[in-house]
Design a protein around this motif. Structure first.
Motif, PDB file in Angstrom:
ATOM      1  N   ALA A 265       0.852  -1.182   0.000  1.00  0.00           N
ATOM      2  CA  ALA A 265       0.000   0.000   0.000  1.00  0.00           C
ATOM      3  C   ALA A 265       0.889   1.233   0.000  1.00  0.00           C
ATOM      4  N   SER A 266       0.340   2.342  -0.503  1.00  0.00           N
ATOM      5  CA  SER A 266       1.161   3.548  -0.610  1.00  0.00           C
ATOM      6  C   SER A 266       0.666   4.713   0.236  1.00  0.00           C
ATOM      7  N   SER A 267      -0.424   4.527   0.975  1.00  0.00           N
ATOM      8  CA  SER A 267      -0.939   5.622   1.804  1.00  0.00           C
ATOM      9  C   SER A 267      -1.460   5.074   3.128  1.00  0.00           C
ATOM     10  N   GLY A 268      -1.652   5.969   4.082  1.00  0.00           N
ATOM     11  CA  GLY A 268      -2.180   5.580   5.383  1.00  0.00           C
ATOM     12  C   GLY A 268      -3.542   4.906   5.304  1.00  0.00           C
ATOM     13  N   PRO A 269      -4.513   5.509   4.598  1.00  0.00           N
ATOM     14  CA  PRO A 269      -5.818   4.859   4.498  1.00  0.00           C
ATOM     15  C   PRO A 269      -5.746   3.479   3.838  1.00  0.00           C
ATOM     16  N   GLN A 270      -4.904   3.315   2.823  1.00  0.00           N
ATOM     17  CA  GLN A 270      -4.735   1.997   2.201  1.00  0.00           C
ATOM     18  C   GLN A 270      -4.147   1.009   3.197  1.00  0.00           C
ATOM     19  N   ALA A 271      -3.237   1.469   4.033  1.00  0.00           N
ATOM     20  CA  ALA A 271      -2.623   0.595   5.038  1.00  0.00           C
ATOM     21  C   ALA A 271      -3.678   0.053   5.985  1.00  0.00           C
ATOM     22  N   VAL A 272      -4.548   0.923   6.456  1.00  0.00           N
ATOM     23  CA  VAL A 272      -5.600   0.516   7.385  1.00  0.00           C
ATOM     24  C   VAL A 272      -6.558  -0.443   6.682  1.00  0.00           C
ATOM     25  N   GLU A 273      -6.918  -0.132   5.450  1.00  0.00           N
ATOM     26  CA  GLU A 273      -7.862  -0.932   4.672  1.00  0.00           C
ATOM     27  C   GLU A 273      -7.296  -2.312   4.332  1.00  0.00           C
ATOM     28  N   ARG A 274      -5.996  -2.403   4.091  1.00  0.00           N
ATOM     29  CA  ARG A 274      -5.387  -3.648   3.614  1.00  0.00           C
ATOM     30  C   ARG A 274      -4.720  -4.482   4.695  1.00  0.00           C
ATOM     31  N   ALA A 275      -4.940  -4.155   5.933  1.00  0.00           N
ATOM     32  CA  ALA A 275      -4.326  -4.925   7.015  1.00  0.00           C
ATOM     33  C   ALA A 275      -4.992  -6.300   7.073  1.00  0.00           C
ATOM     34  N   LEU A 276      -4.528  -7.217   6.242  1.00  0.00           N
ATOM     35  CA  LEU A 276      -5.119  -8.534   6.059  1.00  0.00           C
ATOM     36  C   LEU A 276      -4.557  -9.562   7.035  1.00  0.00           C
ATOM     37  N   ARG A 277      -4.394  -9.151   8.254  1.00  0.00           N
ATOM     38  CA  ARG A 277      -3.848 -10.023   9.282  1.00  0.00           C
ATOM     39  C   ARG A 277      -2.469 -10.561   8.935  1.00  0.00           C
ATOM     40  N   PRO A 278      -1.568  -9.669   8.533  1.00  0.00           N
ATOM     41  CA  PRO A 278      -0.205 -10.138   8.324  1.00  0.00           C
ATOM     42  C   PRO A 278       0.443 -10.424   9.666  1.00  0.00           C
ATOM     43  N   HIS A 279       1.578 -11.088   9.635  1.00  0.00           N
ATOM     44  CA  HIS A 279       2.332 -11.303  10.863  1.00  0.00           C
ATOM     45  C   HIS A 279       3.066 -10.034  11.276  1.00  0.00           C
ATOM     46  N   VAL A 280       3.433  -9.215  10.298  1.00  0.00           N
ATOM     47  CA  VAL A 280       4.164  -7.978  10.567  1.00  0.00           C
ATOM     48  C   VAL A 280       3.883  -6.976   9.448  1.00  0.00           C
ATOM     49  N   VAL A 281       3.941  -5.694   9.785  1.00  0.00           N
ATOM     50  CA  VAL A 281       3.776  -4.614   8.812  1.00  0.00           C
ATOM     51  C   VAL A 281       5.086  -3.832   8.749  1.00  0.00           C
ATOM     52  N   LEU A 282       5.617  -3.646   7.537  1.00  0.00           N
ATOM     53  CA  LEU A 282       6.746  -2.741   7.327  1.00  0.00           C
ATOM     54  C   LEU A 282       6.154  -1.411   6.915  1.00  0.00           C
ATOM     55  N   MET A 283       6.306  -0.375   7.729  1.00  0.00           N
ATOM     56  CA  MET A 283       5.600   0.893   7.543  1.00  0.00           C
ATOM     57  C   MET A 283       6.566   2.048   7.324  1.00  0.00           C
ATOM     58  N   ASP A 284       6.433   2.684   6.168  1.00  0.00           N
ATOM     59  CA  ASP A 284       7.181   3.917   5.917  1.00  0.00           C
ATOM     60  C   ASP A 284       6.600   4.995   6.828  1.00  0.00           C
TER      61      ASP A 284
END
Length: 90
Positions: free
Chosen positions: A35-54
């Protein structure tokens, strides 16, 4: 054998996101989304084990705010990354 860890990449620089995804896949991780934006990050949080966040994202929501929203829904670990350094985020 355990399934590979699922990683969500939040990065607004497309080339950087592709490079990080490629490197993670070579290391055996499952990249579940980019994802490339904050709202996309929230929307796409598909239960990953970890998020790498710019930290610095385009738009009104930065990576820190996106992580707060994502973690409010589920306690997913976030690793912050940035190409920039300054006194406020160092």
């Amino acid at each position: 054998m355990d399934p590979p860890a699922r990683v969500l990449i939040i990065e607004d620089e497309h080339i950087t996101a592709l490079d990080v995804a490629r490197r993670l896949r070579r290391l055996g991780y499952a990249v579940v989304g980019v994802a490339s934006s904050g709202p996309q990050a929230v929307e796409r949080a598909l239960r990953p084990h970890v998020v790498l966040m710019d930290i610095h994202l385009w738009g009104a929501m930065d990576g820190i705010d996106a992580a707060r929203h994502t973690q409010a829904a589920a306690p997913i670990p976030v690793v912050y990354m940035s190409a920039h350094t300054d006194a406020a985020t160092a």
